[in-house]
Enzyme design. Structure first.
Site, PDB file in Angstrom:
ATOM      1  CG  ASP A   1      54.020  88.844  39.761  1.00 14.21           C
ATOM      2  OD1 ASP A   1      53.549  88.192  38.803  1.00 14.21           O
ATOM      3  OD2 ASP A   1      53.386  89.057  40.807  1.00 14.21           O
TER       4      ASP A   1
ATOM      5  CG  ASP B   1      48.163  89.619  40.100  1.00  6.97           C
ATOM      6  OD1 ASP B   1      48.093  89.404  41.318  1.00  6.97           O
ATOM      7  OD2 ASP B   1      49.088  89.187  39.376  1.00  6.97           O
TER       8      ASP B   1
ATOM      9  CD  GLN C   1      54.922  97.888  46.231  1.00  6.36           C
ATOM     10  OE1 GLN C   1      54.010  97.429  46.911  1.00  6.36           O
ATOM     11  NE2 GLN C   1      54.881  97.849  44.911  1.00  6.36           N
TER      12      GLN C   1
END
Length: 291
Positions: free
Chosen positions: A92, A161, A37
């Site tokens: 993250d 997540d 990505q």
């Protein structure tokens, strides 16, 4: 009217047609392309640092806590002893940061397919990336599907997540994924997954909830507010392999002193209960019997 203002990032995506959120950018801190990505990290004027994947806002420094606290503590506080936790995605570090605060959690395994997200977060977003350095956390780089297949019956709580069901996260919203989640749980285990917003993608929410409900004897949908997400709200599907579990009522209730010590900004037991109180149009979409 036909051109976006220079110096602003605007999230424009066909997944929510006709809707865009814009943030004024003071500085581009990182821009790159991983094997999976596009990654963009910027310093905004009003929301601190912000991370975008494939042009979609993942988190901003100003409001990320409401998402990360809720996706973590909704399942953790419904489990009698969430000692061993698996996080799928979450590169993250925000969810790992929150899960590690829970006093009963002893071990956290985080499986992230895109190592570049981890590296960027550690370097540019220490308020999130520090969660990846917690001694409770073990990081595995790879595909969540493959990891689940090789770890049956190991986890008390599994948190997914993920980004939205576009690109590398698309398969995390399918029924086969929820079946794998169930096989990786210990008896009485609980899962929680990001499930989109009913204000913009109610059919996606409906399908994700049905996938969860078809696999787990107990399933529920909860919401939290995140101003920089499309429509300002995002939801989670939760499932328990124990038919007696009440996902709407926490077993673990923290005192105000404990919440302050944990630096909680959003979650408490009242917010937990309120998260499952849904508008009528959402209840009707998920289950006509609730009306």
């Amino acid at each position: 009217m036909d051109a976006m203002k220079r110096g602003w990032f605007s999230e424009i995506n066909n997944f929510w047609p006709g809707v865009a959120l814009s943030l004024k950018v003071n500085e581009i801190l990182y821009i790159g392309r991983s094997n999976f990505q596009d990654i963009l990290l910027v310093q905004t004027q009003s929301h601190g640092r912000a991370l975008m994947l494939d042009g979609i806002i993942q988190c901003t420094q100003r409001d990320e806590f409401s998402y990360h606290e809720m996706i973590s503590y909704l399942p953790l506080c419904c489990h009698p002893n969430p000692a061993n936790v698996l996080i799928i995605g979450g590169g993250d570090g925000g969810t790992a940061r929150e899960v590690a605060k829970h006093p009963d959690v002893q071990q956290i395994t985080l499986v992230e397919i895109d190592e570049m997200v981890i590296n960027v977060s550690k370097e540019y977003m220490p308020f999130l990336g520090s969660g990846l350095n917690n001694p409770k956390v073990k990081i595995s780089i790879g595909d969540g599907f493959k990891f689940l297949k090789s770890h049956p019956g190991e986890y008390d709580v599994i948190i997914t997540d993920s980004s939205d069901p576009i690109g590398p996260a698309e398969h995390l919203f399918e029924q086969s994924y929820y079946q794998l989640l169930k096989t990786a749980l210990k008896p009485g285990g609980i899962i929680c997954s990001q499930a989109g917003t009913a204000w913009q993608n109610v059919h996606q929410v409906h399908n994700t909830f049905l996938h969860c409900k078809s696999v787990f004897p107990v399933a529920a949908y909860a919401v939290t507010t995140v101003p920089t997400y499309p429509t300002g709200q995002i939801g989670f599907v939760l499932g328990s392999s124990d038919s007696q579990t009440d996902l709407t009522t926490p077993l673990k209730i923290f005192s105000e002193e404990e919440l302050n010590r944990m630096e909680m900004k959003y979650y408490d037991d009242k917010i937990h209960r309120a998260a499952f109180v849904l508008p009528r149009f959402v209840k009707k979409e998920l289950n006509d019997d609730l009306i």
